[in-house]
Design a protein around this motif. Structure first.
Motif, mmCIF file in Angstrom:
data_model
loop_
_atom_site.group_PDB
_atom_site.id
_atom_site.type_symbol
_atom_site.label_atom_id
_atom_site.label_comp_id
_atom_site.label_asym_id
_atom_site.label_seq_id
_atom_site.Cartn_x
_atom_site.Cartn_y
_atom_site.Cartn_z
ATOM 1 N N UNK A 183 0.806 -1.225 0.000
ATOM 2 C CA UNK A 183 0.000 0.000 0.000
ATOM 3 C C UNK A 183 0.841 1.278 0.000
ATOM 4 N N UNK A 184 1.930 1.388 0.804
ATOM 5 C CA UNK A 184 2.732 2.615 0.733
ATOM 6 C C UNK A 184 3.288 2.872 -0.661
ATOM 7 N N UNK A 185 3.681 1.810 -1.362
ATOM 8 C CA UNK A 185 4.226 1.956 -2.705
ATOM 9 C C UNK A 185 3.127 2.366 -3.680
ATOM 10 N N UNK A 186 1.910 1.891 -3.444
ATOM 11 C CA UNK A 186 0.791 2.290 -4.297
ATOM 12 C C UNK A 186 0.471 3.775 -4.130
ATOM 13 N N UNK A 187 0.584 4.303 -2.913
ATOM 14 C CA UNK A 187 0.402 5.752 -2.725
ATOM 15 C C UNK A 187 1.469 6.522 -3.501
ATOM 16 N N UNK A 188 2.700 6.005 -3.484
ATOM 17 C CA UNK A 188 3.763 6.646 -4.247
ATOM 18 C C UNK A 188 3.441 6.621 -5.740
ATOM 19 N N UNK A 189 2.951 5.482 -6.216
ATOM 20 C CA UNK A 189 2.579 5.365 -7.632
ATOM 21 C C UNK A 189 1.437 6.304 -7.985
ATOM 22 N N UNK A 190 0.492 6.455 -7.057
ATOM 23 C CA UNK A 190 -0.669 7.304 -7.310
ATOM 24 C C UNK A 190 -0.274 8.764 -7.526
ATOM 25 N N UNK A 191 0.864 9.177 -6.956
ATOM 26 C CA UNK A 191 1.326 10.564 -7.085
ATOM 27 C C UNK A 191 2.388 10.723 -8.168
ATOM 28 N N UNK A 192 2.619 9.686 -8.960
ATOM 29 C CA UNK A 192 3.590 9.791 -10.050
ATOM 30 C C UNK A 192 3.133 10.869 -11.032
ATOM 31 N N UNK A 193 4.044 11.800 -11.346
ATOM 32 C CA UNK A 193 3.729 12.895 -12.256
ATOM 33 C C UNK A 193 3.113 14.114 -11.607
#
Length: 213
Positions: A183-193
């Protein structure tokens, strides 16, 4: 069908074995920000349902805070320019790789209380809920071939108007139970860009280095 974590290097049963996992998230974002002011600050806001589960919401917010800091947002509850609303969900299902015609369970061998494929058939469902302490388990455990669908979301509102200026969602699925790591990595992915993400849905792959003892 994609896997939640692609294992790039795997040694099973060996002490100190190093592995590299890639979390592959499908991300869709919407932004009207244009540019982020220098030193931008935010605070977390919660829905009434989230306020009733403070401990697990704090866990989610801690995960998201790391990702928000990476893109230049600093938490400041006393003097905030933005409000961030955080959500996450984990659903346990039957694996799409499971035998669609055979099931050994409480109803006896061979009986399947769900369908499969087209014409009213669908993947077996076992329960879902908001992410809690450690790893969120299903409402009841799948008998075999578990599969976990995960979703995270961040909604950023400008203060004091509460106008939504950024909305992003990330989802992934696979057989691994390590939601506390994923989940922490998914939050990081969600803010990509951020704050000017690409238009449309995109795949964001982020590697997690791990050591298996």
């Amino acid at each position: 069908m994609k896997h939640t974590l692609a294992v790039l290097s795997l040694c099973t049963g060996l002490a100190g074995c190093a592995t590299r996992w890639v979390v592959d998230s499908d991300v869709r974002s919407f932004s009207s920000l244009g540019a982020l002011p220098a030193g931008a600050t935010y605070r977390f806001e919660r829905l009434p349902s989230q306020q009733a589960s403070e401990a697990r919401q704090q866990q989610l917010e801690a995960m998201a805070a790391t990702a928000l800091e990476r893109v230049g947002l600093r938490r400041d509850d006393a003097s905030s320019q933005y409000a961030a609303q955080i959500g996450a969900r984990v659903t346990a299902e039957l694996s799409p790789w499971a035998d669609p015609w055979y099931f050994q369970g409480a109803w006896g061998p061979g009986y399947r209380p769900w369908g499969y494929g087209p014409s009213g058939y669908g993947r077996g469902w076992y329960g879902s809920g908001w992410y809690g302490s450690g790893w969120y388990g299903p409402a009841f455990t799948p008998p075999a071939n578990p599969w976990y669908a995960r979703e995270v979301s961040i909604v950023l509102r400008e203060l004091p108007s509460h106008r939504v200026v950024y909305e992003t969602h990330a989802r992934n699925d696979g057989p691994y139970t390590a939601s506390g790591a994923v989940l922490p990595v998914m939050f990081q992915a969600a803010l990509q860009g951020f704050p000017n993400p690409p238009v449309g849905e995109r795949r964001v792959n982020i590697e997690i280095p791990t050591t298996r003892n």
